[in-house]
Design an enzyme around this catalytic site. Structure first.
Site, PDB file in Angstrom:
ATOM      1  N   HIS A  27       5.219   6.005  11.592  1.00 24.08           N
ATOM      2  CA  HIS A  27       4.784   5.720  10.079  1.00 24.08           C
ATOM      3  C   HIS A  27       4.099   7.127  10.292  1.00 24.08           C
ATOM      4  O   HIS A  27       3.724   6.416   9.931  1.00 24.08           O
ATOM      5  CB  HIS A  27       4.536   4.302   9.967  1.00 24.08           C
ATOM      6  CG  HIS A  27       3.873   4.859   8.411  1.00 24.08           C
ATOM      7  ND1 HIS A  27       4.006   5.038   8.132  1.00 24.08           N
ATOM      8  CD2 HIS A  27       3.528   2.709   8.140  1.00 24.08           C
ATOM      9  CE1 HIS A  27       3.645   4.367   6.498  1.00 24.08           C
ATOM     10  NE2 HIS A  27       3.358   2.952   6.593  1.00 24.08           N
ATOM     11  N   LYS A  67      25.364  -4.222  -1.215  1.00 23.10           N
ATOM     12  CA  LYS A  67      26.770  -4.314  -1.785  1.00 23.10           C
ATOM     13  C   LYS A  67      27.688  -3.745  -0.289  1.00 23.10           C
ATOM     14  O   LYS A  67      29.116  -3.744  -0.249  1.00 23.10           O
ATOM     15  CB  LYS A  67      27.435  -4.038  -2.501  1.00 23.10           C
ATOM     16  CG  LYS A  67      26.823  -3.953  -3.636  1.00 23.10           C
ATOM     17  CD  LYS A  67      27.308  -3.342  -4.747  1.00 23.10           C
ATOM     18  CE  LYS A  67      26.707  -3.939  -6.562  1.00 23.10           C
ATOM     19  NZ  LYS A  67      27.241  -2.306  -7.689  1.00 23.10           N
ATOM     20  N   ARG A  83      11.410   3.627   2.964  1.00 25.97           N
ATOM     21  CA  ARG A  83      11.229   2.437   4.383  1.00 25.97           C
ATOM     22  C   ARG A  83      12.151   1.529   4.879  1.00 25.97           C
ATOM     23  O   ARG A  83      12.954   1.501   3.925  1.00 25.97           O
ATOM     24  CB  ARG A  83      10.389   1.627   3.859  1.00 25.97           C
ATOM     25  CG  ARG A  83      10.016   0.382   5.072  1.00 25.97           C
ATOM     26  CD  ARG A  83       9.051   0.354   4.804  1.00 25.97           C
ATOM     27  NE  ARG A  83       7.015   0.677   4.697  1.00 25.97           N
ATOM     28  CZ  ARG A  83       5.989   0.383   4.750  1.00 25.97           C
ATOM     29  NH1 ARG A  83       5.758  -1.319   3.948  1.00 25.97           N
ATOM     30  NH2 ARG A  83       4.985   0.980   5.020  1.00 25.97           N
ATOM     31  N   ARG A  99       0.575  -1.198  -0.385  1.00 21.42           N
ATOM     32  CA  ARG A  99       0.121  -0.501  -0.124  1.00 21.42           C
ATOM     33  C   ARG A  99       0.745   1.068  -0.335  1.00 21.42           C
ATOM     34  O   ARG A  99       0.633   2.557  -0.804  1.00 21.42           O
ATOM     35  CB  ARG A  99      -0.511  -0.186   1.140  1.00 21.42           C
ATOM     36  CG  ARG A  99      -2.468  -1.213   0.715  1.00 21.42           C
ATOM     37  CD  ARG A  99      -2.668  -0.770   2.806  1.00 21.42           C
ATOM     38  NE  ARG A  99      -1.690  -1.700   2.973  1.00 21.42           N
ATOM     39  CZ  ARG A  99      -2.193  -3.190   2.502  1.00 21.42           C
ATOM     40  NH1 ARG A  99      -2.953  -4.245   1.830  1.00 21.42           N
ATOM     41  NH2 ARG A  99      -0.853  -4.051   2.926  1.00 21.42           N
ATOM     42  N   THR A 100       2.049   1.248   0.914  1.00 17.04           N
ATOM     43  CA  THR A 100       2.012   2.778   1.048  1.00 17.04           C
ATOM     44  C   THR A 100       3.084   3.121  -0.342  1.00 17.04           C
ATOM     45  O   THR A 100       3.409   4.387  -0.581  1.00 17.04           O
ATOM     46  CB  THR A 100       3.856   2.225   2.377  1.00 17.04           C
ATOM     47  OG1 THR A 100       2.776   2.176   3.183  1.00 17.04           O
ATOM     48  CG2 THR A 100       3.895   4.182   2.492  1.00 17.04           C
TER      49      THR A 100
HETATM   50  C1  NCD Z   1       2.016  -1.487   8.291  1.00  9.88           C
HETATM   51  C2  NCD Z   1       3.416  -0.603   8.198  1.00  9.88           C
HETATM   52  O1  NCD Z   1       4.321  -1.040   7.634  1.00  9.88           O
HETATM   53  O2  NCD Z   1       3.784  -0.979   9.569  1.00  9.88           O
HETATM   54  N1  NCD Z   1       1.696  -1.177   6.747  1.00  9.88           N
HETATM   55  C3  NCD Z   1       1.568  -0.399   6.081  1.00  9.88           C
HETATM   56  O3  NCD Z   1       1.967   0.831   5.802  1.00  9.88           O
HETATM   57  N2  NCD Z   1      -0.236   0.000   5.813  1.00  9.88           N
HETATM   58  C4  NCD Z   1       1.643  -1.805   8.921  1.00  9.88           C
HETATM   59  C5  NCD Z   1       2.226  -3.246   9.547  1.00  9.88           C
HETATM   60  O4  NCD Z   1       2.721  -3.601   8.705  1.00  9.88           O
HETATM   61  O5  NCD Z   1       0.958  -3.854  10.009  1.00  9.88           O
END
Ligand code: NCD
Length: 309
Positions: free
Chosen positions: A136, A87, A108, A58-59
């Site tokens: 997040h 590397k 991320r 999703r993100t």
């Molecule tokens: C979350 C995350 O990556 O922290 N997912 C997201 O971005 N919607 C929640 C999760 O992974 O549980």
């Protein structure tokens, strides 16, 4: 131009009330235009880089959708195995390289604090899309945007946050926005997965109303929204502890029927088994609408950080 121009978005507690309102209202405006079939060109000629050193559906895709919907372009590292990190390249060096290509960077990374480190290495705006068990912030923004759309307001709502409050980065960011917007909170978790004490202290300073319990059914009887989270298997050092704790809380229709009538059910997704699929047909099950709200929120952020709102 707003105070968000040129800024990094690394956590939620650094956003002012005005900035928060501006992000939510800009998202609503973009959502209206997109829904009416309008084409936006705000990010024309601009490039977004998404660097994902941890899995995501999703993100990453909603950031990329947001950029494309604003007429911009995207480059991406979707699989860390294909980047020079394997590397031995440092995060700072990778960032300085990508800064030479892109106008905004979304990152991320499995390590808490990595987004700050990444932002310190470059001058372009950096957005934290999850730093380990840290924060997040963009998920939290789309979460409050969702509450506002589903409930018409956030002020005065009682929100139960359930599951892995220790390791779940989405709740670590969300609670600061809920505090700011005037929601009451109930934290529901097994004792081993409680909200980090430094966050609870932050929230209580300033008098936020927080209850801590392990009784999900009771929490759902007095909540307007329940925000369910996944037990974060990847954060456990001892896999056997995960096995003991998984399935601690499962929201099924039996629980929903005993809950406050009209309760809204949210989840940042992905779900494993915390919400039974039978709940999907319940009209208050908002988690897929919530995921869709990631696009307008991320459109707003991309435009505001680059002064193209
Ligand atoms: C979350 C995350 O990556 O922290 N997912 C997201 O971005 N919607 C929640 C999760 O992974 O549980």
């Amino acid at each position: 131009m707003s105070t968000l121009f040129g800024r990094d978005i690394l956590r939620t507690d650094t956003l002012s009330n005005e900035e928060l309102k501006l992000i939510l209202s800009t998202a609503a405006r973009f959502e209206d235009v997109t829904r009416a079939g309008g084409r936006l060109r705000n990010m024309e000629g601009r490039l977004l880089a998404t660097l994902f050193f941890e899995p995501s559906t999703r993100t990453r895709l909603s950031f990329e959708t947001a950029m494309l919907r604003l007429g911009g372009q995207v480059i991406s590292v979707a699989d860390p195995k294909t980047s020079s990190a394997v590397k031995g390249e440092s995060l700072a060096d990778s960032m300085r390289t990508v800064e030479g290509y892109a106008d905004v960077i979304v990152i991320r990374h499995p390590q808490k604090g990595s987004a700050q480190e990444a932002a310190d290495a470059v001058a372009v705006p950096v957005i934290n899309a999850g730093d380990g068990a840290g924060q997040h912030p963009t998920q939290a923004l789309l979460d409050v945007y969702t509450m506002q759309k589903e409930k018409g307001k956030v002020d005065g709502l009682t929100v139960a946050l359930a599951g892995d409050l220790k390791n779940g980065r989405t709740v670590h960011s969300l609670v600061y926005l809920l505090k700011r917007l005037g929601a009451r909170m109930i934290f529901v978790s097994p004792a081993e997965l409680e909200m980090p004490p430094e966050i609870v202290t932050d929230l209580k300073t300033g008098g936020t109303d927080i209850q801590i319990t392990s009784d999900l059914a009771a929490a759902m009887r007095s909540s307007d929204v329940v925000y369910v989270t996944r037990i974060q298997r990847e954060r456990f050092e001892d896999p056997s502890r995960y096995e003991c704790l998984k399935g601690s809380y499962v929201v099924d229709m039996a629980l929903v029927c005993q809950a406050k009538p009209g309760i809204t059910i949210m989840h940042p997704l992905p779900r494993v088994d915390e919400i039974a699929t039978e709940v999907d047909a319940y009209e208050g099950a908002a988690y897929f609408r919530q995921a869709a709200n990631g696009v307008p929120i991320r459109m707003a952020l991309l435009a505001l950080l680059t002064g193209r709102e």
